[in-house]
Design an enzyme around this catalytic site. Structure first.
Site, PDB file in Angstrom:
ATOM      1  N   GLU A 128      10.412  -3.804  -0.298  1.00 11.15           N
ATOM      2  CA  GLU A 128       9.092  -3.736  -0.925  1.00 11.15           C
ATOM      3  C   GLU A 128       7.981  -3.748   0.116  1.00 11.15           C
ATOM      4  O   GLU A 128       6.961  -3.074  -0.032  1.00 11.15           O
ATOM      5  CB  GLU A 128       8.888  -4.923  -1.886  1.00 11.15           C
ATOM      6  CG  GLU A 128       9.794  -4.923  -3.097  1.00 11.15           C
ATOM      7  CD  GLU A 128       9.479  -3.776  -4.029  1.00 11.15           C
ATOM      8  OE1 GLU A 128       9.785  -2.616  -3.655  1.00 11.15           O
ATOM      9  OE2 GLU A 128       8.955  -4.011  -5.126  1.00 11.15           O
ATOM     10  N   THR A 181       0.469   2.134  -4.346  1.00  8.82           N
ATOM     11  CA  THR A 181       0.358   0.683  -4.540  1.00  8.82           C
ATOM     12  C   THR A 181      -0.674   0.100  -3.579  1.00  8.82           C
ATOM     13  O   THR A 181      -1.477  -0.760  -3.950  1.00  8.82           O
ATOM     14  CB  THR A 181       1.726   0.009  -4.311  1.00  8.82           C
ATOM     15  OG1 THR A 181       2.662   0.624  -5.182  1.00  8.82           O
ATOM     16  CG2 THR A 181       1.673  -1.475  -4.626  1.00  8.82           C
TER      17      THR A 181
END
Lengths: 305, 305
Positions: A128, A181
């Site tokens: 991530e 993101t």
């Protein structure tokens, strides 16, 4: 065991009132991964279908996650990883998380389970970090553990598995536009009004209570977010219209992850089908391509195929 | 029924991570109230013992709460209220809430229960508004409902009853100094860092999960507050020392309400007794008078005597 094939599910994180702490696992959307031991002492991404993603292990979230795990084990075993992406990158339903979590889960199986599912979370979080510059856990945790996961704290990392009332269904609409993101985080205000924060934790507390008591209406009333949603929803085409459309048959509605996907939480197949249909009818009149999914909450997480 | 005597319990609100939304009810500390119908169509405070508080109904929290209720019922029945205070005003363990909640509970009983306990909360909140300028519910709700109460939202008001694991004990130390709730609110920052807000809602979510799963250790790990406690604890003499003292035998420690009382949440009588003793030994060497209480969580709330 020399090789293993797994289903690595999509996940909905940042669940409204649970920004950065709450996510849930889907059952009908996910990648397939084939992982096998090799004799080369290196981690290789041998094949990726469905998406254009880096084959170089150090630039691929699955590669990075597995390497973090092998380093922690101080093990020189090599692995070949095949990834068949069904979850689109940048969709906001945990595409990178599925690859990271799927890879460490599969390697852990091939090594005879040196780690519990919970212990795999920090390795998957390394993926991530590569994907978004932020090692968040609210996608990888539900992908690994299934159901709803609460990230109680990051330092130290503590993740709590919450119950999933059986009739919950999630309808996800993914407008095929790109929101990174990183960008989606950048537009967030770094301070919040105390009054709003109090509202948010009242709602999160109520949502968690609703999961334990299977109070579907309470779950719906608690799915509110006056902090992040008003800012991020601006980036999502027709957010308000979808919110209104969902109101008749869904318990609640919000942004999935950092968008652009949105989700409607529903009770039962019938309501979910109606929301699915209404979203479809509405969005197909717009100039934006989209994917639409409907899924129960997956109580198990990653599955061996 | 013409008259009724009730026990109106003390409560711990602002429970650490649950600032403004979470409170719990005590069992061994509380006021006694005697309420009877009169023929005068007016609400009178006929007697107060134990504290120097206004006898004028419009300036007394119990009077104000009962009047709000009667107005809502559009009823001209009068009541005489006797209050025997055991909870010191300004202690931070819900002194005004006990009087407000006790009064509306008792009057509701005398009238044949036109309202549910939950429906009495808004009337009792009128007393809180008189006392502190803020109609908060996290003391009156647990006083009325017992156990732990979560104020999900204020607009509309929604309070959720949470389970209370049986072995929980609360040790409360009340240093006899005065901190007005108004002042204690005034020093709060009106904005919070997003990262800290996220931490706080992670902890609150985990605390609520711990109540359902009776995970005492998790309850302890979740009783954290990096937002309000660092500011308000400055007003409480020897806060840090008490925090450290409690660490050995308590699950968690924090400010009760807006102080000056502090509470330690413990598992079982033995641990609670040890914390009680250590607080006592420590504080009696200081120049500040104090009260010390130990209590189970009261699952029932106000009791008819």
């Amino acid at each position: 065991m020399e090789s293993i094939k797994v289903f690595a599910p999509a996940t909905v994180a940042n669940l409204s009132c649970g920004f950065d702490v709450l996510g849930c696992c889907l059952d009908t959307v996910g990648d397939e991964m084939l992982i096998q031991k090799n004799d080369l002492k290196t981690v290789r991404i041998t094949k990726i279908t469905g998406q254009d993603l880096p084959l170089e292990a150090d630039k691929n979230v699955a590669g990075v996650a597995v390497k973090a795990m092998l380093e922690h084990l101080n093990l020189e075993q090599g692995f070949d990883i095949e990834i068949h992406k069904k979850i689109k990158a940048g969709s906001g339903i945990g595409s990178s998380a599925a690859s990271s979590a799927g890879a460490v889960f599969a390697v852990n199986e091939l090594l005879g389970k040196p780690y519990s599912k919970n212990e795999l979370i920090p390795f998957a979080m390394q993926g991530e970090f590569l994907a978004s510059g932020n090692a968040h856990a609210d996608n990888v945790a539900p992908a690994l553990l299934g159901g709803f996961s609460l990230v109680k704290s990051y330092e130290p990392l503590e993740v709590i598995s919450l119950p999933s009332p059986e009739a919950l269904r999630v309808v996800v609409l993914h407008p095929l536009i790109e929101i990174k993101t990183k960008d989606s985080r950048a537009i967030l205000k770094q301070t919040v009004n105390l009054k709003q924060a109090v509202q948010q934790w009242g709602n999160l507390g109520a949502f968690i209570s609703g999961l334990y008591t299977e109070d579907y209406e309470l779950l719906g009333r608690s799915l509110k977010d006056d902090i992040v949603e008003p800012v991020r929803s601006i980036l999502i085409p027709f957010f308000e219209e979808l919110d209104k459309l969902s109101a008749k048959h869904a318990l609640g509605f919000g942004i999935s992850g950092s968008g652009p996907s949105v989700f409607a939480l529903c009770k039962g197949d019938e309501n979910a089908a109606k929301v699915y249909e209404e979203f479809q009818e509405f969005y197909k009149t717009k100039e934006i391509e989209f994917d639409l999914h409907v899924s129960p909450v997956n109580p198990e997480g990653i599955k061996i195929l």
